[in-house]
Design a protein around this motif. Structure first.
Motif, mmCIF file in Angstrom:
data_model
loop_
_atom_site.group_PDB
_atom_site.id
_atom_site.type_symbol
_atom_site.label_atom_id
_atom_site.label_comp_id
_atom_site.label_asym_id
_atom_site.label_seq_id
_atom_site.Cartn_x
_atom_site.Cartn_y
_atom_site.Cartn_z
ATOM 1 N N VAL A 472 0.837 -1.203 0.000
ATOM 2 C CA VAL A 472 0.000 0.000 0.000
ATOM 3 C C VAL A 472 0.874 1.257 0.000
ATOM 4 O O VAL A 472 0.585 2.242 -0.693
ATOM 5 N N ALA A 473 1.958 1.200 0.774
ATOM 6 C CA ALA A 473 2.848 2.370 0.824
ATOM 7 C C ALA A 473 3.460 2.648 -0.547
ATOM 8 O O ALA A 473 3.543 3.805 -0.990
ATOM 9 N N LEU A 474 3.893 1.585 -1.229
ATOM 10 C CA LEU A 474 4.469 1.763 -2.563
ATOM 11 C C LEU A 474 3.433 2.273 -3.546
ATOM 12 O O LEU A 474 3.707 3.134 -4.390
ATOM 13 N N LEU A 475 2.217 1.708 -3.431
ATOM 14 C CA LEU A 475 1.150 2.137 -4.333
ATOM 15 C C LEU A 475 0.813 3.607 -4.123
ATOM 16 O O LEU A 475 0.636 4.368 -5.085
ATOM 17 N N ASN A 476 0.745 4.026 -2.869
ATOM 18 C CA ASN A 476 0.447 5.433 -2.578
ATOM 19 C C ASN A 476 1.549 6.356 -3.072
ATOM 20 O O ASN A 476 1.292 7.473 -3.529
ATOM 21 N N ALA A 477 2.791 5.868 -2.978
ATOM 22 C CA ALA A 477 3.936 6.709 -3.384
ATOM 23 C C ALA A 477 3.997 6.920 -4.885
ATOM 24 O O ALA A 477 4.702 7.815 -5.350
ATOM 25 N N THR A 478 3.277 6.091 -5.640
ATOM 26 C CA THR A 478 3.326 6.215 -7.103
ATOM 27 C C THR A 478 2.056 6.830 -7.674
ATOM 28 O O THR A 478 1.880 6.836 -8.896
ATOM 29 N N GLN A 479 1.200 7.333 -6.808
ATOM 30 C CA GLN A 479 -0.031 7.927 -7.311
ATOM 31 C C GLN A 479 0.243 9.282 -7.957
ATOM 32 O O GLN A 479 0.846 10.166 -7.336
ATOM 33 N N PRO A 480 -0.162 9.466 -9.223
ATOM 34 C CA PRO A 480 -0.007 10.787 -9.847
ATOM 35 C C PRO A 480 -1.016 11.757 -9.266
ATOM 36 O O PRO A 480 -1.933 11.368 -8.523
ATOM 37 N N SER A 481 -0.866 13.009 -9.577
ATOM 38 C CA SER A 481 -1.852 14.002 -9.157
ATOM 39 C C SER A 481 -3.220 13.595 -9.704
ATOM 40 O O SER A 481 -3.345 13.242 -10.882
ATOM 41 N N SER A 482 -4.242 13.655 -8.850
ATOM 42 C CA SER A 482 -5.545 13.105 -9.213
ATOM 43 C C SER A 482 -6.137 13.763 -10.455
ATOM 44 O O SER A 482 -6.812 13.111 -11.256
ATOM 45 N N GLU A 483 -5.880 15.061 -10.642
ATOM 46 C CA GLU A 483 -6.480 15.753 -11.781
ATOM 47 C C GLU A 483 -5.831 15.380 -13.115
ATOM 48 O O GLU A 483 -6.305 15.783 -14.172
ATOM 49 N N THR A 484 -4.732 14.598 -13.057
ATOM 50 C CA THR A 484 -4.046 14.214 -14.300
ATOM 51 C C THR A 484 -4.430 12.812 -14.772
ATOM 52 O O THR A 484 -3.922 12.345 -15.799
ATOM 53 N N VAL A 485 -5.343 12.151 -14.059
ATOM 54 C CA VAL A 485 -5.667 10.759 -14.359
ATOM 55 C C VAL A 485 -6.886 10.668 -15.267
ATOM 56 O O VAL A 485 -7.935 11.264 -14.973
ATOM 57 N N LEU A 486 -6.749 9.939 -16.367
ATOM 58 C CA LEU A 486 -7.875 9.651 -17.253
ATOM 59 C C LEU A 486 -8.601 8.420 -16.723
ATOM 60 O O LEU A 486 -8.004 7.366 -16.536
ATOM 61 N N THR A 487 -9.890 8.568 -16.480
ATOM 62 C CA THR A 487 -10.636 7.469 -15.875
ATOM 63 C C THR A 487 -11.732 6.915 -16.768
ATOM 64 O O THR A 487 -12.386 5.952 -16.415
ATOM 65 N N SER A 488 -11.963 7.534 -17.909
ATOM 66 C CA SER A 488 -13.054 7.101 -18.775
ATOM 67 C C SER A 488 -12.517 6.690 -20.139
ATOM 68 O O SER A 488 -11.703 7.398 -20.741
ATOM 69 N N THR A 489 -12.992 5.536 -20.631
ATOM 70 C CA THR A 489 -12.583 5.073 -21.953
ATOM 71 C C THR A 489 -12.979 6.065 -23.030
ATOM 72 O O THR A 489 -12.260 6.271 -24.011
ATOM 73 N N GLU A 490 -14.133 6.714 -22.842
ATOM 74 C CA GLU A 490 -14.602 7.669 -23.834
ATOM 75 C C GLU A 490 -13.615 8.815 -24.020
ATOM 76 O O GLU A 490 -13.477 9.379 -25.114
ATOM 77 N N GLU A 491 -12.918 9.173 -22.955
ATOM 78 C CA GLU A 491 -11.959 10.270 -23.060
ATOM 79 C C GLU A 491 -10.801 9.888 -23.975
ATOM 80 O O GLU A 491 -10.274 10.706 -24.713
ATOM 81 N N TYR A 492 -10.395 8.615 -23.922
ATOM 82 C CA TYR A 492 -9.348 8.152 -24.824
ATOM 83 C C TYR A 492 -9.861 8.134 -26.264
ATOM 84 O O TYR A 492 -9.186 8.582 -27.185
ATOM 85 N N ASN A 493 -11.063 7.590 -26.431
ATOM 86 C CA ASN A 493 -11.590 7.401 -27.775
ATOM 87 C C ASN A 493 -11.815 8.725 -28.493
ATOM 88 O O ASN A 493 -11.672 8.829 -29.708
ATOM 89 N N GLU A 494 -12.185 9.757 -27.729
ATOM 90 C CA GLU A 494 -12.484 11.040 -28.349
ATOM 91 C C GLU A 494 -11.263 11.650 -29.000
ATOM 92 O O GLU A 494 -11.355 12.384 -29.967
ATOM 93 N N TYR A 495 -10.099 11.359 -28.451
ATOM 94 C CA TYR A 495 -8.874 11.955 -28.974
ATOM 95 C C TYR A 495 -7.937 10.877 -29.488
ATOM 96 O O TYR A 495 -6.752 11.004 -29.439
#
Length: 495
Positions: A472-495
């Protein structure tokens, strides 16, 4: 049935019409012309090793030439790759102009001798890279990633400005060469401020822990921009320490601090990579670790080794990013990668290959033959060979006889090539104030060596996987800034 029963082929570049932009072709040809010109300068440098200067403005020395050849080559590859990758993009002109401008700015940076020109090129390099990270206008996440990176790069530039201003004021010099030549005249307190700011600026630019977040938040960057970032941009920290080696090597205890910060990132990068589930995340954490190794080599006093590592890592990481699409695959959660037990014979081959690799490196470079930090440098070569050899022996599907016989024949020549590249780079750096400044071994060096050995055993045995808290510590240490994460497939497909 997927319907994809035809072999994958790579067709011609899209048809060029009168309406097509000339920017991709023009900038690609220009950057390859720059590479050829850099090669000519390299040959000239081998014939005449004296530095070519424009007094007080630029100085073309061995570091300049090595970086010009490396940067223009990587940029040429990225330009050529991008012609197909960005074909049809509305912003193709902007992308190529930014990448070409980035190349020119880096060339200016490594040749700059005036402190203002050096600082301005450092800032411009960061701003251009931030712009490339946010290349896709339609993605708020890409713009957020660019904003995160821009903040880090501006902070790095501010620290560099503090260092350059302090050194210039204390020495009365306005050139980089003048500052490093007069560093002995800098009062201890001012020297500590300047050296500390230099180290912090290098750590930020090279994405060392704890400043690695900007790198892991930049995954929205186009793949060729990521390749340029990981193969070139992050290496700026090593270039900075090498250019100002007389400043950072004044105090052996400060060099120990450089070793420690490099070692922390080298070890952390390996562990952080182990919890990544996507190829770009793995490559990003790998870069964090490799930059740690580079900075650590500088801290050991082997600035030539750091530059060699920088160049070779650039080749490796550029290839990894530009071919990352081929590694995307869907697998079942139950699918396990096939591994083979290497047995006692394999362990013996692994150990002997690693020791022979260390002997080859020591024999060709002379490092590790005296009781100084060269011993630790050679020990790292042994440990790296040990890990790589075992990895190959357990992963390949070849028969045991072929594996055990072929691995030493592959690894030992590779180490010889690395050692010879190190010698060539050191030869090209002749004339710089400080290239090698090996120091006596200390308990800190012993602690670092022990940490690497323990981490290697933990990774190889898989012990670290048993701790949920560590995971968990390693996973937390590698989290990017939340506003930079793409979470929807549609967002990829659009561009």
């Amino acid at each position: 049935m997927t319907g994809h029963d035809q072999p994958t082929t790579v067709g011609q570049l899209p048809n060029t019409t009168s309406q097509s932009s000339l920017a991709p072709r023009t900038f690609t040809r220009l950057v390859w012309a720059l590479w050829l010109a850099s090669l000519a300068v390299l040959v000239g440098r081998l014939v005449d090793p004296t530095s070519w200067t424009l007094a007080g403005v630029v100085a073309i020395d061995g570091l300049t030439v090595v970086m010009w050849v490396a940067v223009t080559f990587f940029s040429g590859i990225v330009h050529s790759y991008s012609r197909r990758y960005l074909a049809g993009s509305r912003h193709v002109d902007r992308f190529f102009s930014r990448v070409f401008a980035f190349t020119l700015v880096v060339m200016v940076l490594v040749a700059a001798d005036h402190v203002v020109l050096f600082g301005a090129a450092w800032l411009a390099m960061g701003l251009l890279m931030a712009d490339l990270i946010g290349h896709v206008d339609g993605w708020p996440q890409a713009q957020a990633a660019a904003a995160v990176a821009r903040r880090y790069f501006v902070a790095s530039s501010a620290l560099l400005a503090v260092s350059l201003g302090t050194l210039s004021w204390a020495t009365g010099e306005t050139t980089v060469s003048g500052v490093v030549a007069s560093v002995d005249a800098v009062p201890p307190t001012l020297w500590l401020v300047a050296a500390g700011a230099l180290l912090l600026a290098a750590m930020i630019q090279s994405a060392l822990v704890p400043f690695h977040t900007w790198l892991l938040s930049s995954m929205t960057a186009p793949t060729p921009a990521s390749a340029l970032m990981h193969a070139g941009f992050v290496n700026a920290g090593g270039v900075l320490l090498l250019r100002f080696a007389p400043v950072v090597s004044v105090d052996p205890e400060f060099m120990l601090a450089v070793v420690v910060v490099g070692a922390i990132s080298a070890l952390s990068g390996k562990l952080l990579k182990s919890v990544q589930s996507d190829i770009k995340g793995q490559l990003g954490c790998s870069t964090v670790g490799q930059m740690g190794f580079m900075i650590m080599q500088a801290g050991l006093g082997f600035f030539g080794a750091a530059l060699t590592h920088l160049v070779l890592h650039g080749f490796y990481k550029a290839y990894q990013f530009l071919s990352s699409g081929e590694r995307v695959e869907q697998t079942s959660p139950t699918a396990e990668r096939e591994t083979h037990s290497i047995g006692v014979g394999g362990l013996l081959v692994t150990a002997l290959t690693a020791l022979a690799g260390g002997a080859v490196f020591a024999g060709l470079t002379g490092k590790g033959t005296s009781l100084d930090t060269g011993v630790l440098l050679t020990a790292l070569v042994v440990l790296t060979t040990l890990h790589a050899t075992r990895e190959v022996l357990t992963r390949t599907g070849l028969s045991a006889t072929v594996r055990f016989g072929a691995v030493p024949l592959v690894f030992l020549p590779a180490i010889a090539v690395y050692a010879l590249a190190y010698r060539l780079v050191t030869h090209l750096l002749a004339g710089l104030p400080v290239v090698t400044v090996a120091t006596e071994l200390t308990p800190v060096h012993g602690t670092v060596a022990a940490a690497f050995l323990v981490a290697y055993l933990a990774v190889e045995s898989g012990v670290y996987r048993r701790s949920q808290r560590l995971y968990v510590a390693l996973l937390n240490a590698t989290q990017p800034s939340s506003e930079t994460v793409l979470t929807s497939t549609e967002e990829y497909n659009e561009y």
